[in-house]
Design an enzyme around this catalytic site. Structure first.
Site, PDB file in Angstrom:
ATOM      1  N   SER A  13       0.322  -1.756   3.999  1.00 12.93           N
ATOM      2  CA  SER A  13      -0.703  -2.370   4.835  1.00 12.93           C
ATOM      3  C   SER A  13      -0.512  -3.888   4.910  1.00 12.93           C
ATOM      4  O   SER A  13       0.549  -4.348   5.311  1.00 12.93           O
ATOM      5  CB  SER A  13      -2.095  -1.999   4.298  1.00 12.93           C
ATOM      6  OG  SER A  13      -3.094  -2.291   5.246  1.00 12.93           O
TER       7      SER A  13
ATOM      8  N   ASP B 232      -2.452   3.456   8.037  1.00 12.12           N
ATOM      9  CA  ASP B 232      -2.407   2.605   6.849  1.00 12.12           C
ATOM     10  C   ASP B 232      -1.836   3.337   5.629  1.00 12.12           C
ATOM     11  O   ASP B 232      -2.319   4.391   5.236  1.00 12.12           O
ATOM     12  CB  ASP B 232      -3.830   2.141   6.542  1.00 12.12           C
ATOM     13  CG  ASP B 232      -3.871   0.948   5.598  1.00 12.12           C
ATOM     14  OD1 ASP B 232      -3.168   0.984   4.580  1.00 12.12           O
ATOM     15  OD2 ASP B 232      -4.615   0.002   5.895  1.00 12.12           O
TER      16      ASP B 232
END
Length: 336
Positions: free
Chosen positions: A40, A154
């Site tokens: 991320s 993510d």
């Protein structure tokens, strides 16, 4: 034999600016990073550092305010996510251009989550900007990134701090940074806090001066690439400014209340951010027990939300403090 050092940069939204401070502290101490794995925001910062563009990113984020954040929110009718993510894609591209994962200065791997197979995906080759865009696609906020028949989101959903990934790359010593440590800040003496801030600012200025001196002697081709990047950033900035008013009207009710005199009420980003933070805390605790790093840095960031991108200075300083405090332990690991 010199030990190879791997850096596992965790997820955590805006808290990821602390990664920059931690990297700066390691640079100051002369500690060379041999491998980077990021999830991320850790993929965002790690990828940019891997192509030696951390200075550009730091300069950019220190100018971020709420107007800039609003300009990055390319709102679409909610189907797979609130935001399309194309402007964020452009922002990533402005820093890494057309770099490929396999051609970075520092070997770099990026972690995302495949929604269909429900497994973590480690991106090792191909477009850097595609990989980072996939890894930062917070579920419910950004639309998933489509790669072939896969829909990637993510990486923090499954692997918030990719210790196992950077260890598999060949690291002898793994330094991991967990951005989601549930720390409760105590009352801090103002004079001591100011002293720490001054020390951090001085160290950062020395680093920047050293890096700028080095850049002065770089090849002409590098200077041309830098010129292209600056031109792209300027064009991007102009485009942001032209759409700020329109976007501000669309997302005004979504953004956190900036009026300190009024009590803050949770908005959609607060709700999503808090839910993801709770989830990542739990997953991180489990993963770190299974894949234990040699050094675990846990900056004190719980007072910052994962969308507080405008708090760059404070976040960078806390990241620096956390890494600087661990330097004796890191050096001891490297000497044995």
């Amino acid at each position: 034999m010199t030990k190879k050092i791997g850096l596992a940069l965790g997820s955590g939204g805006a808290r990821g600016w602390a990664h920059i401070g931690a990297i700066r502290a390691l640079e100051t101490a002369g500690i060379k990073i041999d491998y980077i794995a990021g999830t991320s925001i850790g993929a965002f910062v790690g990828g940019i550092h891997a192509v030696n563009q951390l200075d550009d990113l730091e300069a950019f984020i220190k100018e971020i305010d709420w107007k800039t954040i609003v300009s990055l929110l390319d709102v679409e009718f909610p189907t797979r996510g609130l935001l399309d993510g194309e402007k964020v894609y452009d922002l990533i591209y402005s820093h890494v251009l057309d770099s490929n994962l396999e051609d970075t200065n520092i070997p770099f791997h990026c972690v995302a989550t495949d929604l269909l197979t429900q497994k973590a995906i480690v991106l090792k080759t191909g477009s850097m900007v595609d990989a980072v865009r996939a890894s930062i696609s917070i579920p419910g906020v950004f639309t998933p990134f489509q790669k072939g028949e896969s829909y990637l989101v993510d990486g923090g959903v499954i692997n918030p701090v990719p210790v196992d990934i950077v260890k598999a790359m060949g690291s002898d010593v793994v330094i991991a940074i967990n951005l989601n440590y549930p720390y409760s800040p105590p009352n801090i003496d103002t004079s001591e806090a100011e002293k720490i801030d001054t020390e951090v600012d001085t160290e950062n200025q020395e680093i920047l001066s050293r890096l700028k001196s080095s850049e002065a002697s770089s090849e002409v081709s590098k200077a041309e690439t830098q010129s292209t990047r600056i031109e792209f950033l300027n064009n991007l900035k102009s485009r942001y400014e032209s759409v700020q008013e329109t976007l501000a009207e669309k997302v005004n009710n979504w953004l956190p209340d900036q009026d300190d005199e009024q009590p803050k009420t949770p908005n959609i980003f607060d709700v999503i951010g808090s839910a993801i933070n709770i989830m990542e805390q739990q997953v991180t605790q489990i993963n770190l027990k299974v894949h234990e790093p040699d050094i675990l840095l846990q900056p004190r960031l719980s007072q910052y939300g994962i969308f507080d991108f405008h708090e760059a200075d404070a976040l960078i300083k806390e990241g620096y403090r956390s890494a600087a405090e661990a330097l004796p332990e890191i050096k001891e690991k490297l000497s044995h």
